[in-house]
Design a protein around this motif. Structure first.
Motif, PDB file in Angstrom:
ATOM      1  N   UNK A 329       1.046  -1.218   0.115  1.00 61.94           N
ATOM      2  CA  UNK A 329      -0.070  -0.081  -0.102  1.00 61.94           C
ATOM      3  C   UNK A 329       0.935   1.272   0.129  1.00 61.94           C
ATOM      4  N   UNK A 330       2.082   1.150   0.439  1.00 62.94           N
ATOM      5  CA  UNK A 330       3.161   2.034   0.418  1.00 62.94           C
ATOM      6  C   UNK A 330       4.326   1.753   0.061  1.00 62.94           C
ATOM      7  N   UNK A 331       4.983   2.517  -1.126  1.00 61.36           N
ATOM      8  CA  UNK A 331       6.235   1.919  -1.247  1.00 61.36           C
ATOM      9  C   UNK A 331       7.384   2.900  -1.153  1.00 61.36           C
ATOM     10  N   UNK A 332       8.475   2.366  -0.570  1.00 63.98           N
ATOM     11  CA  UNK A 332       9.713   3.211  -0.444  1.00 63.98           C
ATOM     12  C   UNK A 332       9.257   4.462   0.620  1.00 63.98           C
ATOM     13  N   UNK A 333       8.537   4.303   1.598  1.00 62.19           N
ATOM     14  CA  UNK A 333       8.089   5.472   2.420  1.00 62.19           C
ATOM     15  C   UNK A 333       9.201   6.047   3.105  1.00 62.19           C
ATOM     16  N   UNK A 334       9.469   7.478   3.237  1.00 61.57           N
ATOM     17  CA  UNK A 334      10.301   8.218   3.865  1.00 61.57           C
ATOM     18  C   UNK A 334       9.719   8.966   5.088  1.00 61.57           C
ATOM     19  N   UNK A 335       9.810   8.482   5.889  1.00 64.61           N
ATOM     20  CA  UNK A 335       8.894   9.285   7.058  1.00 64.61           C
ATOM     21  C   UNK A 335       9.525  10.668   7.486  1.00 64.61           C
ATOM     22  N   UNK A 336      10.751  10.882   6.918  1.00 64.62           N
ATOM     23  CA  UNK A 336      11.558  12.077   7.348  1.00 64.62           C
ATOM     24  C   UNK A 336      11.158  13.335   6.316  1.00 64.62           C
ATOM     25  N   UNK A 337      10.595  13.024   5.257  1.00 66.80           N
ATOM     26  CA  UNK A 337      10.207  14.010   4.244  1.00 66.80           C
ATOM     27  C   UNK A 337       8.567  13.772   3.772  1.00 66.80           C
ATOM     28  N   UNK A 338       8.090  13.135   4.581  1.00 64.99           N
ATOM     29  CA  UNK A 338       6.390  12.851   4.128  1.00 64.99           C
ATOM     30  C   UNK A 338       5.514  14.176   3.861  1.00 64.99           C
ATOM     31  N   UNK A 339       5.842  14.970   5.430  1.00 66.31           N
ATOM     32  CA  UNK A 339       5.136  16.065   5.879  1.00 66.31           C
ATOM     33  C   UNK A 339       5.958  17.197   5.872  1.00 66.31           C
ATOM     34  N   UNK A 340       7.009  17.039   6.619  1.00 61.77           N
ATOM     35  CA  UNK A 340       8.234  18.146   6.529  1.00 61.77           C
ATOM     36  C   UNK A 340       9.255  17.715   6.703  1.00 61.77           C
ATOM     37  N   UNK A 341      10.224  18.336   6.372  1.00 59.53           N
ATOM     38  CA  UNK A 341      11.758  17.853   6.374  1.00 59.53           C
ATOM     39  C   UNK A 341      12.322  17.826   7.751  1.00 59.53           C
ATOM     40  N   UNK A 342      11.782  17.020   8.383  1.00 57.84           N
ATOM     41  CA  UNK A 342      12.427  16.756   9.882  1.00 57.84           C
ATOM     42  C   UNK A 342      11.988  15.390  10.269  1.00 57.84           C
ATOM     43  N   UNK A 343      12.664  15.156  11.184  1.00 55.80           N
ATOM     44  CA  UNK A 343      12.535  13.703  11.862  1.00 55.80           C
ATOM     45  C   UNK A 343      11.409  13.688  12.925  1.00 55.80           C
ATOM     46  N   UNK A 344      11.076  12.633  13.471  1.00 58.03           N
ATOM     47  CA  UNK A 344       9.954  12.376  14.522  1.00 58.03           C
ATOM     48  C   UNK A 344       8.579  13.163  14.215  1.00 58.03           C
ATOM     49  N   UNK A 345       8.185  13.529  13.065  1.00 55.21           N
ATOM     50  CA  UNK A 345       6.828  14.091  12.883  1.00 55.21           C
ATOM     51  C   UNK A 345       5.793  12.996  12.955  1.00 55.21           C
ATOM     52  N   UNK A 346       4.668  13.230  13.806  1.00 55.81           N
ATOM     53  CA  UNK A 346       3.729  12.204  13.938  1.00 55.81           C
ATOM     54  C   UNK A 346       2.689  12.439  12.666  1.00 55.81           C
ATOM     55  N   UNK A 347       2.131  11.040  12.090  1.00 58.29           N
ATOM     56  CA  UNK A 347       1.152  11.409  11.112  1.00 58.29           C
ATOM     57  C   UNK A 347       0.383   9.956  10.945  1.00 58.29           C
ATOM     58  N   UNK A 348      -0.304   9.927  10.347  1.00 54.54           N
ATOM     59  CA  UNK A 348      -0.999   8.579  10.078  1.00 54.54           C
ATOM     60  C   UNK A 348      -1.787   8.352   8.503  1.00 54.54           C
ATOM     61  N   UNK A 349      -2.058   7.117   8.221  1.00 54.19           N
ATOM     62  CA  UNK A 349      -2.359   6.840   6.762  1.00 54.19           C
ATOM     63  C   UNK A 349      -3.722   5.929   6.896  1.00 54.19           C
ATOM     64  N   UNK A 350      -4.794   6.447   6.341  1.00 52.74           N
ATOM     65  CA  UNK A 350      -5.844   5.511   6.216  1.00 52.74           C
ATOM     66  C   UNK A 350      -6.040   4.720   4.975  1.00 52.74           C
ATOM     67  N   UNK A 351      -6.557   3.561   5.237  1.00 50.23           N
ATOM     68  CA  UNK A 351      -6.644   2.562   4.099  1.00 50.23           C
ATOM     69  C   UNK A 351      -8.048   1.925   4.376  1.00 50.23           C
ATOM     70  N   UNK A 352      -9.084   1.768   3.106  1.00 52.70           N
ATOM     71  CA  UNK A 352     -10.111   0.796   3.279  1.00 52.70           C
ATOM     72  C   UNK A 352      -9.796  -0.292   2.565  1.00 52.70           C
ATOM     73  N   UNK A 353     -10.063  -1.531   3.331  1.00 60.09           N
ATOM     74  CA  UNK A 353      -9.947  -2.707   2.615  1.00 60.09           C
ATOM     75  C   UNK A 353     -11.296  -3.203   2.410  1.00 60.09           C
TER      76      UNK A 353
END
Length: 794
Positions: A329-353
């Motif tokens: 469902x997510x390929x090559x996820x880079x958490x450090x740049x998903x929202x902002x360019x910083x480490x330890x940023x909290x976020x979520x992703x929703x998927x309907x199965x």
């Protein structure tokens, strides 16, 4: 009248005082009903006050007041909660009516703990719970331990009515109840879909039941730690292979950033802990960390992933893939740049199965295939929420009357309130309907033993039974012999064009073939479950007129074998060959690790690796594939099947099949790619008949460069060849336990490609001093006179 007014006034006062006490939590609910059922006094639970049952009596309509109390000193399952000391018993249909001050999503939490009170043994209670629009529970009972059922409903009217309806000759009970506003935006209207990938709209009107809420890598998070009074349980019991994972904690590092999660989404104690790949077996192993959860079949599920990179020390350090079941469902996820360019940023992703027929739901995280990325993957938290079906129900008892997938994706309007009599009638009708359909299906199977529902397909296969024979006749010009592109053990393969212009490869079974019904069924069953870039796609099949026909995506460049020898096609570069090997390894790695059970291909060979128009490799021909051993088993005992020259000798002699048998066969393919000769050529002298034995002799001498394809002479870097030879040698180890996993093979092949492409400072990339020299004439390769350029495996 005056007494009712005073009670209502007292309820309002208590709720107001409580709301003031929870302002520090960051969220103050407009509607906040907390009732300790059966209790004569208010009950404090953490920083919350559940009001006494008699103060909420104006909210309840019931035929008889039965207040129960247990004299146990403690409740073993929830010894820290006093809510289970009392209960209200409902001897007939009873209703709680709550005034709603602000429409929108609301929590409904129902607390149950069965104890014995006078003649009421609550473990024998059987009942239903419903609202105006939804069935929450039906035929429900609690046998021993305490249970909390949590729901999230979108309330659009000014009242919420919750009805408890005992089954015939039974009763209902309740220890405590919550009806609390949910922050706007906690559940949005949109989500991603899993299969097929896309967007889902219409979550807002859906009723949700929290099935699992899990804190990865941490301990239980109790309600008083969560701003929305939720409980998060540890993930340890859900891990498929606990030794593959380890815990990490860094709560202080967690940041809530604009556009990401808030403290209401999940608390710091969830984002500040994580389960990650065990570094003690990385990078020597390439694997996924997986969790498996029990779910009710017949429903759609909202799966919410919580991520926070608390493991990296710098940006762009962590890349990984995320899976639900077999789907990435997510390929090559880079958490450090998903929202902002910083480490330890909290976020979520929703998927309907989409609606599932399985009672198990597996989620996984695993390493990325990006070159140079250290193999690691993490998950901080997970929520799995059941979505109401097309009848507005969340009850497992109603899963038998689920309509089609498409209908469950429509927005659910207001459903007529369900009385218990009507409910039972619908359930019985649903059961009879299912039994009728099952009988019809069995009758059809007797008429045609090969019909297998296909979960993917084209416009021709929407009826669930594949592509009509007439459509395939038209696509192949009535199976014109001049359209044949390959002949194999199963039958002939024709090039075809469907009426919508789709190019296909049509494999038509030969009635006299030794590869018959079993292989036909296996091929369909396997490929209808999988979707992967490096596995050939099955478009459909046909079993009309006693035919066994399989229809695949057309692979423009045929087989890998045809590009290596015997067909006269132009030679491929070393880079192209490495990329093809990497693609095939990814496909096999997915089969071994990406599904609920290991899938062993059992016929890995160059003729079963197909190439599309861009030379992207796809593994094909799953007719011999078999499910691998269970976790507590070492192998599967089975008759030997496969292709000579590629067969694992351990499997051949012991008839014990493991995924390492595929690894051996792939090792033979690697030498086939390097040497561009047949794996078994009886026309050659005895010492070089078998490619694997011949190549291993030169590899162990450290002289593999003497037997490479002549077209590659002077074009391979020595360190790339050395790495390639090492991994091929490991694949061909005599014992399966000494062979690497496909993930390790993939990792090393990517490294070999990286070594081939690297540029040395001050030295041109194509400098001949850095490339393999000329071959010795006496060990030049031999070709293969067989020709094959089919677009599917034969």
């Amino acid at each position: 009248m005056m007494m009712g007014y005073r009670k209502a006034e007292l309820v309002t006062w208590v709720l107001s005082i409580w709301c003031l006490s929870c302002l520090s939590s960051g969220f103050s609910p407009v509607d906040n009903y907390l009732i300790d059922c059966g209790s004569s006094t208010n009950t404090s639970v953490g920083n919350r006050i559940f009001i006494a049952d008699n103060l909420a009596s104006n909210l309840l309509s019931t035929p008889e007041d039965v207040l129960a109390k247990t004299y146990l000193n403690s409740i073993t399952s929830f010894s820290d909660s006093p809510l289970y000391q009392t209960a209200r018993v409902f001897t007939g249909p009873s209703k709680y009516t709550f005034s709603i001050g602000q429409s929108g999503r609301h929590w409904i939490r129902l607390y149950f703990y069965p104890f014995v009170y006078n003649s009421y043994n609550m473990s024998l209670a059987n009942f239903a719970v419903s609202t105006q629009d939804h069935v929450l529970l039906s035929n429900f009972s609690v046998k021993s331990s305490a249970v909390v059922k949590e729901y999230s409903l979108n309330v659009t009217s000014n009242v919420l009515v919750i009805t408890f309806t005992p089954s015939s000759n039974s009763f209902a009970f309740l220890n405590a109840i919550e009806v609390v506003s949910v922050p706007t935006g906690l559940i949005t209207d949109d989500a991603n879909t899993v299969s097929p990938p896309g967007s889902f709209k219409g979550l807002l009107p859906m009723a949700l039941e929290t099935v699992w809420r899990v804190n990865m890598g941490g301990q239980t998070v109790k309600p008083d730690i969560d701003t929305l009074w939720r409980t998060w349980i540890p993930d340890k019991s859900f891990l498929v292979q606990p030794n593959a994972a380890t815990n990490v904690s860094n709560v202080a590092a967690v940041k809530y950033v604009r556009g990401g999660s808030t403290q209401d989404t999940a608390p710091r104690t969830v984002y500040g802990t994580a389960t990650r790949m065990n570094p003690e077996i990385v990078p020597n192993k390439n694997f996924n960390v997986s969790w498996e959860f029990n779910v009710d079949p017949g429903f759609q599920y909202l799966v919410r992933f919580h991520f926070c990179d608390i493991v990296s020390t710098s940006l762009n350090q962590l890349y990984f893939n995320v899976f639900i079941g077999p789907w990435i469902v997510v390929k090559n996820l880079d958490l450090s740049t998903y929202l902002v360019t910083q480490l330890a940023a909290a976020y979520y992703m929703d998927y309907v199965l989409v609606t599932t027929a399985s009672n198990k739901l597996r989620v996984s995280v695993g390493p990325s295939n990006i070159l140079g990325a250290y193999p690691n993957a993490i998950l901080n938290g997970l929520e799995i929420m059941k979505m109401n079906n097309s009848e507005g129900s969340l009850s497992a008892a109603d899963s038998v009357i689920i309509l089609s997938d498409s209908s469950s994706k429509k927005n659910v309007g207001v459903i007529v309130g369900v009385s218990i009599g009507a409910f039972i009638s619908v359930v019985l009708a649903g059961i009879l309907f299912v039994l009728y359909r099952k009988r019809r299906r069995l009758d059809r199977q007797k008429q045609s033993k090969t019909r297998i529902p296909l979960s993917m397909g084209s416009k021709y296969s929407n009826n669930g039974y594949g592509i009509p024979f007439l459509a395939l006749q038209e696509a192949t010009n009535n199976f014109d012999e001049s359209w044949v592109i390959g002949i194999g053990g199963f039958g002939k393969v024709y090039k075809g064009v469907l009426s919508d212009g789709t190019k296909v490869a049509v494999k038509k079974g030969n009635p006299q073939s030794q590869q018959g019904l079993a292989e036909f069924q296996t091929e369909i069953e396997m490929l209808s479950q999988f979707r992967h870039r490096h596995l050939v796609s099955l478009i459909g099949y046909c079993d009309e007129k006693n035919e066994m026909i399989l229809v695949y995506e057309y692979m423009e460049n045929g087989t890998l074998k045809s590009h290596l020898y015997g067909s006269g096609l132009p030679s491929m570069s070393w880079k192209e060959r490495l990329e093809i090997c990497i693609g095939a390894a990814r496909g096999l790695h997915y089969l071994h690790t990406g599904y609920t059970k290991v899938i062993i291909h059992r016929d890995v060979k160059s003729a079963n690796i197909l190439l599309d128009e861009n030379l992207v490799a796809k593994v094909a021909d799953f007719g011999l594939s078999k499910t691998g051993p269970e976790i507590d088993q070492t192998h599967v005992s089975t008759a030997v099947k496969g292709s000579f020259g590629y067969l694992d000798p351990e499997y051949f002699w012991r008839q014990q099949l493991t995924e390492k048998s595929d690894v051996y066969s792939f090792g033979v393919v690697l030498f086939e790619v390097l040497c561009a000769r047949s794996v078994l050529d009886s026309s050659l002298s005895e010492e070089i008949v078998y490619l694997a034995e011949w190549a291993m002799k030169w590899q162990k001498r450290g002289q593999l460069d003497q037997i490479i394809d002549t077209t590659l002479v002077g074009k391979i870097r020595p360190d790339s060849l050395k790495k390639f030879g090492e991994i091929a040698e490991k694949c061909l180890a005599d014992s399966g336990v000494d062979r690497p996993a496909m993930g390790d093979v993939l990792w090393n092949l990517e490294y070999a490609l990286q070594l081939q492409e690297r540029v040395i400072d001050g030295d041109p990339k194509e400098n001949k001093s850095n490339l393999i020299g000329e071959l010795s004439p006496q060990v030049n390769n031999s070709g293969d006179s067989n020709t094959s350029n089919s677009a599917v495996p034969v």
